[in-house]
Design a protein around this motif. Structure first.
Motif, short mmCIF file in Angstrom:
data_model
loop_
_atom_site.label_atom_id
_atom_site.label_comp_id
_atom_site.label_asym_id
_atom_site.label_seq_id
_atom_site.Cartn_x
_atom_site.Cartn_y
_atom_site.Cartn_z
N PRO A 57 -7.76 46.02 -21.86
CA PRO A 57 -7.09 46.34 -23.32
C PRO A 57 -5.69 45.81 -23.63
CG PRO A 57 -7.12 48.19 -21.47
CD PRO A 57 -7.70 47.04 -20.90
N LYS A 58 -5.26 45.35 -22.69
CA LYS A 58 -4.01 44.55 -22.93
C LYS A 58 -4.05 43.21 -23.16
CE LYS A 58 -1.78 48.69 -22.17
NZ LYS A 58 -1.45 49.43 -23.38
N SER A 59 -5.39 42.61 -22.89
CA SER A 59 -5.40 41.17 -23.25
C SER A 59 -5.26 41.02 -24.76
CB SER A 59 -6.88 40.67 -22.80
OG SER A 59 -7.83 41.43 -23.85
N HIS A 60 -5.29 39.59 -25.24
CA HIS A 60 -4.84 39.31 -26.53
C HIS A 60 -6.22 39.44 -27.36
CE1 HIS A 60 -3.54 37.04 -29.73
NE2 HIS A 60 -4.59 35.86 -29.69
N LEU A 61 -7.31 39.41 -26.87
CA LEU A 61 -8.50 39.62 -27.89
C LEU A 61 -9.32 40.44 -26.99
CD1 LEU A 61 -8.96 36.09 -29.17
CD2 LEU A 61 -7.95 37.80 -30.43
N PRO A 62 -9.08 41.85 -26.83
CA PRO A 62 -9.89 42.63 -25.84
C PRO A 62 -11.21 42.75 -26.44
CG PRO A 62 -8.48 43.95 -27.03
CD PRO A 62 -8.04 42.56 -27.21
N LEU A 63 -11.66 42.63 -27.82
CA LEU A 63 -12.83 42.77 -28.31
C LEU A 63 -13.58 41.77 -28.69
CD1 LEU A 63 -12.04 45.83 -30.84
CD2 LEU A 63 -12.19 45.79 -28.27
N ALA A 64 -13.10 40.69 -28.01
CA ALA A 64 -13.97 39.30 -28.40
C ALA A 64 -15.40 39.33 -28.09
CB ALA A 64 -13.26 38.09 -27.68
N GLY A 65 -16.20 38.76 -29.09
CA GLY A 65 -17.73 38.85 -28.80
C GLY A 65 -18.43 39.88 -29.05
N LEU A 66 -17.77 41.02 -29.44
CA LEU A 66 -18.48 42.34 -29.81
C LEU A 66 -18.46 42.38 -31.53
CD1 LEU A 66 -16.81 44.93 -27.46
CD2 LEU A 66 -18.75 43.89 -27.09
N ARG A 67 -19.58 42.82 -31.92
CA ARG A 67 -19.91 43.08 -33.24
C ARG A 67 -19.96 44.43 -33.71
NH1 ARG A 67 -24.95 43.16 -37.27
NH2 ARG A 67 -24.09 41.60 -38.95
N VAL A 68 -18.96 44.80 -34.61
CA VAL A 68 -18.42 46.22 -34.86
C VAL A 68 -18.57 46.45 -36.37
CG1 VAL A 68 -16.37 47.68 -35.14
CG2 VAL A 68 -16.75 45.97 -33.26
N LEU A 69 -19.07 47.61 -36.66
CA LEU A 69 -19.54 48.15 -38.07
C LEU A 69 -18.29 49.10 -38.32
CD1 LEU A 69 -20.96 48.68 -40.59
CD2 LEU A 69 -22.27 50.26 -39.71
N ASP A 70 -17.41 48.98 -39.39
CA ASP A 70 -16.81 50.11 -39.74
C ASP A 70 -17.20 50.58 -41.20
OD1 ASP A 70 -14.39 51.58 -40.46
OD2 ASP A 70 -13.07 49.89 -41.18
N ILE A 71 -18.06 51.71 -41.01
CA ILE A 71 -18.82 52.22 -42.13
C ILE A 71 -17.64 53.04 -42.91
CG2 ILE A 71 -19.57 54.11 -40.65
CD1 ILE A 71 -21.59 52.46 -43.50
N GLY A 72 -17.75 53.08 -44.30
CA GLY A 72 -16.79 54.00 -44.93
C GLY A 72 -15.37 53.10 -44.94
N CYS A 73 -15.36 51.78 -44.60
CA CYS A 73 -14.16 51.19 -44.52
C CYS A 73 -12.92 51.46 -45.42
CB CYS A 73 -14.33 49.80 -44.19
SG CYS A 73 -14.97 48.83 -46.04
N GLY A 74 -13.38 51.93 -46.78
CA GLY A 74 -12.26 51.94 -47.47
C GLY A 74 -11.62 50.48 -47.92
#
Length: 248
Positions: A57-74
């Motif tokens: 979690p402390k790395s520069h890009l901890p979520l690299a390679g993951l596809r994420v949906l922010d539903i109701g993103c405003g």
């Protein structure tokens, strides 16, 4: 009612947030509480995703390679920082105005987010799938909670996660999150939340479990007046977050 005829959209809620769209990125405006809330929810999202997918979690890009949906993103208050953590983010919202504001801000900051003015059911019908679905501060504004949750759950890939954050339907929440927040502290415009639309944890657990997701974590969130910030808490009586996982 057939599933094809059902909708998650409460048009009055879409209209309410569309009318305030220009203020999404003003930290002192009508969305000030969300700006204050962002650090604790972003840390929770980052740390739980990292734990699930074996990331630092402390790395520069901890979520690299993951596809994420922010539903109701405003306006994209979550979408942008999640994208900056390396994720490929789809930000979806039924309000064209919200998506316009979000897209403009992302362009100004050089952040890549795939913003779309679509509903959850449109995404699900198109066969979209994600490693993570962020369902944050949305369920209290939809027309059919069970249908909305089950629709979002369809898009969670095997081994994937869905985060849900909302307000509990308790007397305490009604007093603090609605009456005090809207009338005394004036953190939110009057009418932002309706007590009858608040959602109890068990009302989320039922459709999540029925959709094949397992609840793997729950936490309350409270505002510390002395620190002027939100913190995680064992108390889920007012604001809370829930994490569900689909077996791999």
């Amino acid at each position: 009612m057939t599933e094809a005829a059902r909708s998650t959209i409460d048009q009055s809620e879409v209209d309410r947030f569309s009318a305030m769209a220009a203020e999404w990125w003003d930290p002192t405006g009508k969305f000030r509480p969300l700006h204050k809330f962002n650090p604790v929810r972003l840390a929770y999202i980052r740390d739980r995703i990292s734990e699930n997918f074996g990331r630092d979690p402390k790395s520069h890009l901890p979520l690299a390679g993951l596809r994420v949906l922010d539903i109701g993103c405003g306006g994209g208050l979550l979408s942008e920082p999640v994208a900056r953590m390396g994720a490929t983010v789809v930000g979806a919202d039924p309000s064209e105005k919200n998506i316009g504001i979000a897209s403009t801000h992302a362009a100004e900051t050089g952040t890549v987010v795939d913003y779309r003015a679509v509903t959850a059911e449109q995404l699900a019908e198109a066969g979209e799938t994600f490693d993570v679905v962020l369902n944050m501060e949305v369920v209290e504004h939809v027309a059919d909670v069970d249908f909305f949750i089950s629709t979002c759950a369809k898009m969670v890939r095997p081994g994937g996660l869905m985060f849900v954050a909302t307000i509990n339907r308790t007397f305490k929440a009604g007093a603090l999150a609605i009456f005090a927040a809207e009338n005394i502290l004036r953190w939110l415009p009057k009418g932002t939340h309706q007590y009858e639309k608040l959602v109890r944890p068990e009302e989320l657990e039922r459709p999540l479990s029925a959709s094949g997701l397992e609840i793997v974590h729950r936490t309350g969130v409270f505002y510390n007046v002395l620190q002027d910030r939100w913190n995680l808490s064992a108390d889920m009586d007012v604001n809370y977050m829930m994490l569900a996982k689909r077996a791999g």
